[in-house]
Design an enzyme around this catalytic site. Structure first.
Site, PDB file in Angstrom:
ATOM      1  N   SER A  53     -60.388  40.949  52.977  1.00 55.21           N
ATOM      2  CA  SER A  53     -59.203  40.424  52.302  1.00 55.21           C
ATOM      3  C   SER A  53     -59.158  40.925  50.858  1.00 55.21           C
ATOM      4  CB  SER A  53     -59.188  38.896  52.398  1.00 55.21           C
ATOM      5  OG  SER A  53     -57.914  38.363  52.090  1.00 55.21           O
ATOM      6  N   ASP A 194     -55.778  38.804  58.413  1.00 56.31           N
ATOM      7  CA  ASP A 194     -56.826  38.689  57.401  1.00 56.31           C
ATOM      8  C   ASP A 194     -58.241  38.596  57.988  1.00 56.31           C
ATOM      9  OD1 ASP A 194     -58.462  37.542  55.190  1.00 56.31           O
ATOM     10  OD2 ASP A 194     -56.526  37.288  54.214  1.00 56.31           O
TER      11      ASP A 194
END
Length: 289
Positions: A53, A194
């Site tokens: 991320s 993510d």
């Protein structure tokens, strides 16, 4: 074996692991890296860089050889005007529910992925343009950079690298596709979200390295899967020396409650750089051993 079933290159040496934590996490991590470099501890010299991320942004810059001072300075630029993105209560609750009600981590990740696929977000093409404009690297570096994302349909973890045949913009975009906030990213006909859906740190993917430094803006996963203490225990049982740096009190105050708020970016970067002075001895004991 890699999380996506491929045989990974043997890593060895030193690993820098950059965890997720929104735009403030990017800023804080770069502040810590710059502050440690001030004291002679150069984490940018890592043999392998693993990013999840926000950490994929940081990792891309570090692995590509962009000077830390330049990366840090970029966090001090005043943000664009407009409302800040925010992970809503409903999305957060769905994420926690999925993680808490399934004993199988891949199934839990798939539930979060399903939520992400249903959520109304900006168009995928528009988000890709934003990633491309902000990413500090335009192509995969020659250094060993690994970017973690999750298949929204199957819940399987995917680790992208320069041999994956995937554009670095798409890999980082996927790793940063916060469910319920940003659109899943289409890669090879699959939709990805993510990497923090698996774990906010994914430090266990540094298995095989001798020395590991983890920068973790958010050390707690949203559920029982991907727990940091278990990942660290696995690495240490294998003989790795590991040190974890998380935000101190001042940094947490600078980061605030919304990790996606660009207005908190500069304070977070400065707090990370200030905190680094207190972390030098711990980090150097592992990195320079």
């Amino acid at each position: 074996m890699a999380a996506d079933g491929r045989t990974l290159r043997r890593m060895g040496g030193r690993a820098l692991v950059c965890g997720g934590g929104g735009v403030t996490g990017i800023a804080w991590e770069l502040g810590v890296l710059a502050g440690l470099a001030d004291a002679g501890v150069d984490l940018a010299a890592a043999d392998v860089v693993i990013g999840t991320s926000a950490g994929s942004f940081v990792g891309a810059g570090v692995a590509s050889g962009v000077p830390l001072e330049d990366l840090y300075a970029g966090q001090l630029v005043p943000p664009e005007t407009g409302p800040a993105a925010k992970l809503g209560f409903g999305s957060m609750a769905s994420w926690v529910w999925a993680a808490a009600t399934s004993r199988d981590p891949q199934r839990a990740a798939a539930r979060v992925g399903a939520m992400a696929l249903r959520a109304p977000t900006m168009p995928e093409e528009r988000r890709r343009a934003v990633i491309a404009a902000r990413l500090p690297a335009v192509s995969w570096p020659s250094r060993d950079l690994r970017v973690v994302a999750v298949d929204a349909g199957s819940g399987q973890t995917r680790v992208f690298d320069r041999d994956s045949g995937v554009d670095i913009v798409d890999a980082v975009g996927a790793s940063c596709a916060v469910p319920g906030v940003w659109p899943p990213v289409t890669i090879e006909g699959r939709r990805y979200v993510d990497g923090g859906v698996r774990s906010t740190t994914n430090v266990d993917l540094a298995a095989g390295c001798d020395r590991v430094v983890l920068l973790a803006p958010i050390a707690r996963s949203l559920g029982r899967h991907g727990r940091l203490d278990r990942q660290l225990a696995t690495l240490r049982r294998a003989g790795a020396s590991v040190v974890v740096v998380t935000p101190d009190v001042a940094a947490r105050r600078a980061i605030g409650r919304n990790v996606l708020d660009p207005a908190a970016r500069a304070p977070s970067a400065r707090a990370g750089r200030a905190q680094a002075a207190a972390e030098v001895s711990r980090v150097a004991a592992v990195w320079s051993a």
